[in-house]
Scaffold this motif. Structure first.
Motif, PDB file in Angstrom:
ATOM      1  N   ASN A  17      26.489  -8.337 -43.578  1.00 18.32           N
ATOM      2  CA  ASN A  17      26.528  -8.796 -44.975  1.00 18.32           C
ATOM      3  C   ASN A  17      26.848  -7.673 -45.954  1.00 18.32           C
TER       4      ASN A  17
ATOM      5  N   THR B 208      28.564  -5.726 -48.808  1.00 16.89           N
ATOM      6  CA  THR B 208      29.277  -5.963 -50.060  1.00 16.89           C
ATOM      7  C   THR B 208      29.436  -4.626 -50.769  1.00 16.89           C
TER       8      THR B 208
ATOM      9  N   HIS C  44      31.497  -2.590 -54.329  1.00 19.73           N
ATOM     10  CA  HIS C  44      32.249  -2.682 -55.572  1.00 19.73           C
ATOM     11  C   HIS C  44      32.845  -1.323 -55.929  1.00 19.73           C
TER      12      HIS C  44
ATOM     13  N   LYS D 145      34.822  -6.313 -56.995  1.00 17.40           N
ATOM     14  CA  LYS D 145      34.287  -6.476 -55.639  1.00 17.40           C
ATOM     15  C   LYS D 145      35.395  -6.222 -54.636  1.00 17.40           C
TER      16      LYS D 145
ATOM     17  N   ASP E   9      33.321  -8.369 -49.439  1.00 20.16           N
ATOM     18  CA  ASP E   9      32.610  -9.593 -49.792  1.00 20.16           C
ATOM     19  C   ASP E   9      31.821 -10.126 -48.600  1.00 20.16           C
ATOM     20  N   ASP E  10      30.559  -9.688 -48.478  1.00 15.41           N
ATOM     21  CA  ASP E  10      29.646 -10.213 -47.460  1.00 15.41           C
ATOM     22  C   ASP E  10      30.232 -10.079 -46.059  1.00 15.41           C
TER      23      ASP E  10
ATOM     24  N   THR F  37      26.973  -1.994 -52.027  1.00 18.79           N
ATOM     25  CA  THR F  37      26.158  -2.681 -53.026  1.00 18.79           C
ATOM     26  C   THR F  37      25.001  -3.389 -52.341  1.00 18.79           C
ATOM     27  N   SER F  38      25.276  -3.961 -51.183  1.00 17.33           N
ATOM     28  CA  SER F  38      24.242  -4.626 -50.391  1.00 17.33           C
ATOM     29  C   SER F  38      24.702  -4.676 -48.942  1.00 17.33           C
TER      30      SER F  38
ATOM     31  N   GLY G 130      38.799  -8.314 -48.869  1.00 19.24           N
ATOM     32  CA  GLY G 130      37.440  -7.881 -48.592  1.00 19.24           C
ATOM     33  C   GLY G 130      36.695  -8.703 -47.566  1.00 19.24           C
ATOM     34  N   ARG G 131      37.402  -9.583 -46.863  1.00 19.26           N
ATOM     35  CA  ARG G 131      36.764 -10.424 -45.849  1.00 19.26           C
ATOM     36  C   ARG G 131      37.519 -10.329 -44.531  1.00 19.26           C
TER      37      ARG G 131
END
Length: 353
Positions: free
Chosen positions: A9, A11, A13, A18, A21-22, A57-58, A211-212
């Motif tokens: 997951n 993420t 920026h 972003k 993305d996850d 970010t996460s 981003g995926r």
């Protein structure tokens, strides 16, 4: 010791933009996975996050049981190979290869022994005393690879390592990289924008966009069974024809294309076919036929190109412009009437448009 890399997951920026993305990814122990995509898709950002050059970010990054997410780059013990080689110009080849060992406190005699052994593996023993400025591009890349491998890292990462080399040398080097990676059994992540390079060197490939990860699979599966329209176009499926099922009889399916053309498909070949789908083909997957009785999509051939093994046609149809091949023995003139006959073994069914 080989270890599994797990990204969960993730993420990231750049400012307010972003860029990941996850994203989740698992690279098995000893496996080589390539991140493949156009510039700006997020592949290099993913590598920089794993290496510790950027903070997410996460999300989380683990290698075996070790959580790398918050560790500084120098404590992650990752081997890195860059496209610009990143060699120290004032150090000899031998000293460059031994640099990581020196940073880890390996004694001089053992350091030199291990560095020379690695130079032998990459075929550069005779260049041990030269400076990087006296080396060719391929030789520099071998030195960079030897320096990354000699520290015996649990994870090896490549950032567009062959983009500065000429075409023939790129082919030679990717074979060498793959052989060394397999011999060492090092878990590896390889970033490239070159599809042929990724497919030839990888156990699995992650095709990325915005981003995926759009699909993560073996090269064979990606090439033959793309999961969606983006991947299909990326791996060379020029034709995407929307279809609707109008009849079913066991595994036999009748589907209708725009303009009312009906085609027979078999679920033994394509798997379960949904009521609405996209029939994806490369140019080889549609054969241009002048036979009016042929079961295919009515078409008007336009520009004809000679390919040596076949003619290729730009065709106008009710489904839009389609690209198809035809035999050399029966060339068709632009503006004539034709049918585009699908070749089942060269087609796939996409459950997403």
């Amino acid at each position: 010791m080989t270890q599994t890399l797990t990204v969960k997951n993730l993420t990231a920026h750049y400012g307010t933009t972003k860029v990941l993305d996850d994203l989740s990814l698992s690279v098995g122990a000893g496996e080589l996975v390539s991140l493949l995509g156009a510039s700006g898709c997020g592949k290099t950002t993913t590598l920089r996050l794993i290496a510790g050059f950027l903070e997410p970010t996460s999300g989380s990054i683990t290698l075996g049981t070790k959580d790398l997410t918050k560790l500084p780059a120098y404590r992650r013990d990752i081997g890195l190979v860059f496209q610009n080689y990143a060699l120290f110009p004032h150090l000899s080849v031998l000293e460059n290869v031994g640099f990581g060992l020196k940073q880890r406190g390996v004694a001089g005699s053992d350091r030199e022994k291990r560095a020379r052994a690695m130079l032998e593996r990459v075929g550069l023993t005779q260049l041990a005393d030269r400076l990087p400025g006296a080396l060719s591009g391929g030789q520099k890349q071998r030195v960079a690879l030897a320096r990354a491998l000699v520290i015996e890292p649990p994870l090896l990462m490549f950032d567009e390592p062959l983009s500065n080399l000429d075409a023939k040398l790129r082919i030679d080097m990717r074979v060498e990289i793959r052989q060394l990676q397999r011999a060492n059994g090092t878990t590896s992540v390889y970033v490239t924008h070159d599809q042929e390079e990724a497919f030839s060197i990888s156990d699995r490939v992650a095709i990325m966009n915005a981003g995926r990860i759009m699909q993560l699979d073996t090269p064979e599966a990606l090439y033959q069974r793309p999961a969606n329209a983006f991947v299909a176009r990326f791996v060379g499926f020029e034709n995407l024809v929307p279809m609707n099922v109008v009849g079913r009889d066991g595994d036999a399916v009748t589907a209708e294309a725009p303009g009312g053309t009906r085609l027979s498909l078999n679920q033994d070949r394509f798997g379960a076919i949904p009521d609405s789908f996209v029939l994806a083909t490369r140019a080889d997957g549609l054969v241009v036929s002048a036979d009016p009785a042929a079961e295919g999509i009515p078409a008007t051939p336009g520009l004809r190109t000679y390919l040596g093994r076949a003619y290729q046609y730009q065709c106008e149809t009710a489904a839009g412009k389609l690209i198809a091949n035809g035999p050399l023995s029966a060339p068709l003139e632009p503006g004539s009437t034709a049918k585009l006959v699908p070749v089942p073994d060269q087609c796939c069914v996409l459950k997403e448009g």
